[in-house]
Scaffold this active site. Structure first.
Site, PDB file in Angstrom:
ATOM      1  N   CYS A 189      -7.755   9.342   0.655  1.00 32.32           N
ATOM      2  CA  CYS A 189      -9.021   9.313  -0.078  1.00 32.32           C
ATOM      3  C   CYS A 189      -9.838  10.559   0.293  1.00 32.32           C
ATOM      4  O   CYS A 189      -9.440  11.327   1.177  1.00 32.32           O
ATOM      5  CB  CYS A 189      -9.789   8.035   0.287  1.00 32.32           C
ATOM      6  SG  CYS A 189     -10.506   8.063   1.954  1.00 32.32           S
ATOM      7  N   HIS A 205      -9.793   3.803   8.169  1.00 33.30           N
ATOM      8  CA  HIS A 205      -8.590   3.958   7.355  1.00 33.30           C
ATOM      9  C   HIS A 205      -7.444   4.371   8.286  1.00 33.30           C
ATOM     10  O   HIS A 205      -7.673   4.936   9.364  1.00 33.30           O
ATOM     11  CB  HIS A 205      -8.784   5.033   6.294  1.00 33.30           C
ATOM     12  CG  HIS A 205      -9.713   4.629   5.200  1.00 33.30           C
ATOM     13  ND1 HIS A 205      -9.773   5.316   4.013  1.00 33.30           N
ATOM     14  CD2 HIS A 205     -10.626   3.622   5.102  1.00 33.30           C
ATOM     15  CE1 HIS A 205     -10.669   4.753   3.220  1.00 33.30           C
ATOM     16  NE2 HIS A 205     -11.209   3.724   3.868  1.00 33.30           N
ATOM     17  N   CYS A 225     -10.676  10.757   4.119  1.00 32.57           N
ATOM     18  CA  CYS A 225      -9.517  11.088   4.952  1.00 32.57           C
ATOM     19  C   CYS A 225      -9.041  12.515   4.713  1.00 32.57           C
ATOM     20  O   CYS A 225      -8.656  13.210   5.660  1.00 32.57           O
ATOM     21  CB  CYS A 225      -8.403  10.075   4.715  1.00 32.57           C
ATOM     22  SG  CYS A 225      -8.843   8.418   5.290  1.00 32.57           S
ATOM     23  N   GLU A 255      -5.371   6.806   8.304  1.00 30.77           N
ATOM     24  CA  GLU A 255      -5.371   8.221   8.684  1.00 30.77           C
ATOM     25  C   GLU A 255      -6.421   8.502   9.756  1.00 30.77           C
ATOM     26  O   GLU A 255      -6.159   9.243  10.712  1.00 30.77           O
ATOM     27  CB  GLU A 255      -5.679   9.120   7.475  1.00 30.77           C
ATOM     28  CG  GLU A 255      -4.708   8.969   6.334  1.00 30.77           C
ATOM     29  CD  GLU A 255      -5.169   7.998   5.256  1.00 30.77           C
ATOM     30  OE1 GLU A 255      -4.910   8.280   4.078  1.00 30.77           O
ATOM     31  OE2 GLU A 255      -5.761   6.957   5.599  1.00 30.77           O
TER      32      GLU A 255
END
Length: 129
Positions: free
Chosen positions: A63, A33, A66, A35
């Site tokens: 999410c 992701h 993260c 991040e």
């Protein structure tokens, strides 16, 4: 690239020390992701897993995975654009930073560029339907 258009940067002072965008499909890595990519880059660049003097800017509410990484990295402040009622874990869902097991809680600022970020994401998903 077919990736969900989410971007992130880690900033220390005036300098960007990590940046990333979603690479889950490109790298065949469900943890890639935006991040996570930005946090990994910052930690490597700074030579430290603790990013306590850093801020993270991301276009979408993080999410649970993260949010957990943000906590473990000790990010000082989190700034994000669009809320994510389906998958977010800051103001929605798991609300990771509000759990008693959360070891570190960054300052959280939401809604920065929310309109632009939301439009980008809505357009991306509309094209795929």
């Amino acid at each position: 690239m077919g990736e969900v258009p989410v971007g992130a940067v880690v900033v220390r002072g005036e300098a960007i020390v990590g940046e990333g965008h979603n690479l889950t499909r490109t790298d065949h890595d469900p943890t890639a992701h935006a991040e996570m990519v930005a946090i990994r880059m910052a930690a490597e660049k700074l030579g430290d897993e603790r990013l306590s003097a850093c801020d993270l800017y991301v276009t979408l509410e993080p999410c649970p995975m993260c949010a957990g990484a943000i906590s473990h990295a000790r990010i000082a402040r989190l700034y994000y654009g669009a809320s994510d009622p389906k998958g977010g874990a800051v103001e929605h869902g798991a609300r990771v930073f509000q759990q008693p097991q959360c070891l570190h809680r960054p300052e959280v600022y939401s809604g920065l560029g929310e309109g632009e970020a939301g439009l980008l994401l809505r357009d991306f998903f509309a094209e795929r339907r």
